[in-house]
Design a protein around this motif. Structure first.
Motif, PDB file in Angstrom:
ATOM      1  N   ALA A 208      14.273  12.626  -6.956  1.00 14.14           N
ATOM      2  CA  ALA A 208      13.302  12.220  -7.823  1.00 14.14           C
ATOM      3  C   ALA A 208      11.897  12.072  -7.191  1.00 14.14           C
ATOM      4  CB  ALA A 208      13.972  10.907  -8.396  1.00 14.14           C
ATOM      5  N   ALA A 209      12.054  11.551  -6.063  1.00  9.15           N
ATOM      6  CA  ALA A 209      10.698  11.638  -5.364  1.00  9.15           C
ATOM      7  C   ALA A 209       9.990  12.853  -5.099  1.00  9.15           C
ATOM      8  CB  ALA A 209      10.879  10.873  -3.826  1.00  9.15           C
ATOM      9  N   GLU A 210      10.770  13.974  -4.692  1.00 12.72           N
ATOM     10  CA  GLU A 210      10.257  15.246  -4.840  1.00 12.72           C
ATOM     11  C   GLU A 210       9.532  15.871  -5.963  1.00 12.72           C
ATOM     12  OE1 GLU A 210      12.654  17.853  -2.047  1.00 12.72           O
ATOM     13  OE2 GLU A 210      11.126  17.110  -0.505  1.00 12.72           O
ATOM     14  N   LYS A 211      10.312  15.612  -7.203  1.00 14.10           N
ATOM     15  CA  LYS A 211       9.790  16.031  -8.381  1.00 14.10           C
ATOM     16  C   LYS A 211       8.760  15.480  -8.654  1.00 14.10           C
ATOM     17  CE  LYS A 211      13.239  15.167 -11.148  1.00 14.10           C
ATOM     18  NZ  LYS A 211      14.460  14.889 -11.990  1.00 14.10           N
ATOM     19  N   LEU A 212       8.498  14.364  -8.504  1.00 17.26           N
ATOM     20  CA  LEU A 212       7.395  13.226  -8.790  1.00 17.26           C
ATOM     21  C   LEU A 212       6.171  13.471  -8.026  1.00 17.26           C
ATOM     22  CD1 LEU A 212       8.919  10.342 -10.390  1.00 17.26           C
ATOM     23  CD2 LEU A 212       7.577  11.909 -11.695  1.00 17.26           C
ATOM     24  N   GLN A 213       6.391  14.290  -6.524  1.00 16.13           N
ATOM     25  CA  GLN A 213       5.542  13.935  -5.718  1.00 16.13           C
ATOM     26  C   GLN A 213       5.110  12.742  -5.113  1.00 16.13           C
ATOM     27  OE1 GLN A 213       2.640  17.052  -7.003  1.00 16.13           O
ATOM     28  NE2 GLN A 213       4.021  18.619  -5.734  1.00 16.13           N
ATOM     29  N   VAL A 214       6.213  11.836  -5.063  1.00 11.15           N
ATOM     30  CA  VAL A 214       5.699  10.617  -4.531  1.00 11.15           C
ATOM     31  C   VAL A 214       6.445  10.519  -3.178  1.00 11.15           C
ATOM     32  CG1 VAL A 214       6.893   8.221  -4.943  1.00 11.15           C
ATOM     33  CG2 VAL A 214       5.928   9.501  -6.874  1.00 11.15           C
ATOM     34  N   LYS A 215       5.471   9.797  -2.282  1.00 14.26           N
ATOM     35  CA  LYS A 215       6.114   9.725  -0.697  1.00 14.26           C
ATOM     36  C   LYS A 215       6.585   8.675  -0.406  1.00 14.26           C
ATOM     37  CE  LYS A 215       3.932  13.515   0.481  1.00 14.26           C
ATOM     38  NZ  LYS A 215       5.350  14.530   0.673  1.00 14.26           N
ATOM     39  N   THR A 216       7.054   7.583  -1.219  1.00 16.58           N
ATOM     40  CA  THR A 216       7.801   6.537  -0.725  1.00 16.58           C
ATOM     41  C   THR A 216       8.962   6.498  -1.452  1.00 16.58           C
ATOM     42  OG1 THR A 216       5.463   5.424  -0.274  1.00 16.58           O
ATOM     43  CG2 THR A 216       7.686   4.062  -0.325  1.00 16.58           C
ATOM     44  N   VAL A 217      10.108   5.987  -1.011  1.00 14.52           N
ATOM     45  CA  VAL A 217      11.461   5.943  -1.555  1.00 14.52           C
ATOM     46  C   VAL A 217      11.815   4.503  -1.086  1.00 14.52           C
ATOM     47  CG1 VAL A 217      13.921   6.618  -1.471  1.00 14.52           C
ATOM     48  CG2 VAL A 217      12.071   8.362  -1.654  1.00 14.52           C
ATOM     49  N   SER A 218      12.425   3.695  -2.062  1.00 11.55           N
ATOM     50  CA  SER A 218      13.099   2.380  -1.691  1.00 11.55           C
ATOM     51  C   SER A 218      14.454   2.341  -2.104  1.00 11.55           C
ATOM     52  CB  SER A 218      12.072   1.193  -2.253  1.00 11.55           C
ATOM     53  OG  SER A 218      12.269   1.003  -3.540  1.00 11.55           O
ATOM     54  N   ALA A 219      15.239   1.340  -1.649  1.00 14.98           N
ATOM     55  CA  ALA A 219      16.480   1.095  -2.147  1.00 14.98           C
ATOM     56  C   ALA A 219      16.908  -0.170  -1.971  1.00 14.98           C
ATOM     57  CB  ALA A 219      17.534   1.948  -1.387  1.00 14.98           C
ATOM     58  N   SER A 220      17.320  -1.013  -2.874  1.00 14.32           N
ATOM     59  CA  SER A 220      17.871  -2.476  -3.028  1.00 14.32           C
ATOM     60  C   SER A 220      19.253  -2.686  -3.593  1.00 14.32           C
ATOM     61  CB  SER A 220      16.728  -3.220  -3.541  1.00 14.32           C
ATOM     62  OG  SER A 220      16.350  -2.876  -4.937  1.00 14.32           O
ATOM     63  N   GLY A 221      19.562  -3.962  -3.671  1.00 12.71           N
ATOM     64  CA  GLY A 221      20.738  -4.158  -4.416  1.00 12.71           C
ATOM     65  C   GLY A 221      21.907  -4.177  -3.307  1.00 12.71           C
ATOM     66  N   GLY A 222      23.080  -4.666  -3.858  1.00  7.41           N
ATOM     67  CA  GLY A 222      24.224  -4.980  -3.086  1.00  7.41           C
ATOM     68  C   GLY A 222      25.064  -3.723  -2.388  1.00  7.41           C
TER      69      GLY A 222
ATOM     70  N   ASP B  11       0.788  -1.406   0.124  1.00 10.19           N
ATOM     71  CA  ASP B  11      -0.009  -0.034  -0.258  1.00 10.19           C
ATOM     72  C   ASP B  11       1.067   1.333  -0.055  1.00 10.19           C
ATOM     73  OD1 ASP B  11       1.207  -0.499   2.486  1.00 10.19           O
ATOM     74  OD2 ASP B  11      -0.875  -0.116   3.493  1.00 10.19           O
ATOM     75  N   ALA B  12       2.137   1.162  -0.033  1.00  8.39           N
ATOM     76  CA  ALA B  12       3.063   2.211   0.037  1.00  8.39           C
ATOM     77  C   ALA B  12       3.318   2.675  -1.537  1.00  8.39           C
ATOM     78  CB  ALA B  12       4.301   1.889   0.851  1.00  8.39           C
ATOM     79  N   LEU B  13       2.599   2.163  -2.633  1.00  4.03           N
ATOM     80  CA  LEU B  13       2.968   2.451  -3.638  1.00  4.03           C
ATOM     81  C   LEU B  13       2.109   3.701  -4.044  1.00  4.03           C
ATOM     82  CD1 LEU B  13       2.792  -1.085  -5.575  1.00  4.03           C
ATOM     83  CD2 LEU B  13       4.735   0.478  -5.690  1.00  4.03           C
ATOM     84  N   PRO B  14       2.471   4.479  -5.013  1.00  2.00           N
ATOM     85  CA  PRO B  14       3.736   4.536  -5.715  1.00  2.00           C
ATOM     86  C   PRO B  14       4.931   4.662  -5.077  1.00  2.00           C
ATOM     87  CG  PRO B  14       2.656   6.788  -6.177  1.00  2.00           C
ATOM     88  CD  PRO B  14       1.805   6.015  -5.303  1.00  2.00           C
ATOM     89  N   MET B  15       5.982   4.547  -5.782  1.00  3.58           N
ATOM     90  CA  MET B  15       7.346   4.881  -5.088  1.00  3.58           C
ATOM     91  C   MET B  15       8.432   5.124  -6.067  1.00  3.58           C
ATOM     92  SD  MET B  15       8.823   0.830  -3.986  1.00  3.58           S
ATOM     93  CE  MET B  15       9.079  -0.492  -5.215  1.00  3.58           C
ATOM     94  N   VAL B  16       9.532   5.705  -5.667  1.00  6.78           N
ATOM     95  CA  VAL B  16      10.711   6.122  -6.325  1.00  6.78           C
ATOM     96  C   VAL B  16      11.512   4.896  -5.877  1.00  6.78           C
ATOM     97  CG1 VAL B  16      12.540   7.329  -6.769  1.00  6.78           C
ATOM     98  CG2 VAL B  16      10.334   8.295  -7.234  1.00  6.78           C
TER      99      VAL B  16
END
Ligand code: KG4
Ligand code: ZN
Length: 336
Positions: free
Chosen positions: A253-267, A127-132
């Motif tokens: 990018a999150a602020e530009k798109l006005q998206v409230k969720t940020v995620s990070a993954s990978g090594g 439910d946290a979508l959309p996300m950057v």
């Protein structure tokens, strides 16, 4: 629904059993890092031969850790790309073989897409979508915008080296071991991150792209000009430059798109300084942060089986004729 996932795209032979996308019943990763270390990087022929030797026992271990027999598995998923062709072939064919022989659905998974959705799925936060989403590994540095599991667009990516590749190359310049990320992070803990002002390439250029090869060259020139340098300071200052760019671009990018969720993954997202700074920046700007759990940052098969559940629910089984796709990239919107 229990899904057996298999992952052999690079130098980890991995298998996992995941129930309904989120409950990890087993997660077996056999790392080949020690095997490749003497060569300072992954040797494809060695990787492939090792996958072949280990794949049966790793899959067997994943089933037994999950307390499951093959009859209790409802579908089999495997990474089909991107990655090393000869390595992908081993896991993909093993999974297709098991699925075909037992009459179970087969699901082909894009490795980068699995990294992308890991923080969302592992945190049970659909439910946290959309996300950057920032995907930072040895092969990829991608910023994506996701609106549903499997529906995403690429906002930007690296124009040269990946962030993890930069860690690995700078570690090599410093004579440190492979993989470079953990080696640099360890030394950075005793270093001053403000000691050397390395460039934050493309940080304020208005795009969502990245560049890390200039930073690597700056480190090289610095080392030549300063033979008496403190390795710890170089590590801390280099790490800070990479982290500043990654955090700045993701939050920007999150602020530009006005998206409230940020995620990070990978090594690279396992890096503590990165997690710390991204968390602080997100808190300050009122953004929700989803991080992949540490065990799911580097390559693993739980992320393959996890995404497979959602992909199967949405698009049904894949085709047994699916071939390996070594350079497929992230793809756009459920392309896999
Ligand atoms: O996701 P991953 O296991 O494989 C790819 O799909 O590429 O990522 C491996 C990369 C390597 O470049 C490694 O140096 C980097 O992740 N890495 C780190 C850390 N641990 C691993 N980079 C920075 N800090 C770390 N602690
Ligand atoms: Zn990966």
């Amino acid at each position: 629904m229990n899904i057996l996932g298999v992952e052999t795209s690079c130098d980890e032979t991995a298998a996992a059993v995941v129930s309904d996308g989120t409950e990890i019943l087993s997660n077996v990763v056999s790392s080949q890092v020690a095997l490749h270390r003497p060569y300072g990087g992954v040797v494809p022929e060695l990787a492939s031969r090792n996958h072949l030797q280990l794949i049966d026992s790793v899959i067997g271990q994943a089933l037994s850790d999950a307390g499951a027999t093959i009859d209790q598995i409802d579908a089999v998923a495997a990474t089909y790309g991107p990655g090393l062709a000869s390595s992908l072939l081993i896991g993909l064919n093993a999974a297709k073989g098991i699925a075909f022989a037992t009459g179970k659905p087969f699901i082909g998974i894009n490795h980068v897409e699995a990294h992308l959705y890991t923080p969302l799925i592992a945190n049970g936060a659909l439910d946290a979508l959309p996300m950057v989403s920032l995907i930072v590994s040895g092969g990829h540095t991608i910023l994506a915008h996701a609106t549903a599991v499997g529906t995403h667009e690429i906002l930007g990516q690296t124009v040269d080296d990946a962030a993890g590749e930069a860690f690995d190359k700078v570690a090599k310049l410093l004579g440190l071991g492979y993989p470079g990320g953990p080696e640099i992070e360890r030394r950075a803990e005793n270093g001053n991150h403000a000691a050397i002002d390395f460039p934050r390439s493309m940080l304020n250029d208005g795009t969502d792209n990245f560049s890390f090869s200039g930073l690597k060259t700056s480190v090289l020139y610095f080392l030549r000009r300063n033979p008496q340098h403190r390795v710890e300071d170089v590590c801390a200052s280099f790490q800070e430059a990479v982290v500043d760019v990654l955090v700045g671009k993701a939050v920007g990018a999150a602020e530009k798109l006005q998206v409230k969720t940020v995620s990070a993954s990978g090594g690279v997202s396992i890096n503590r300084r990165f997690r710390e700074k991204l968390e602080a920046e997100c808190t300050e700007r009122g953004l929700q942060l989803l991080l992949a759990p540490q065990a799911l940052c580097t390559d693993n098969a739980a992320m393959i089986a996890g995404l497979a559940y959602y992909q199967f629910s949405r698009s049904g089984p894949g085709d047994y004729s699916l071939e390996v796709a070594p350079s497929i990239g992230l793809g756009v919107g459920g392309s896999s």
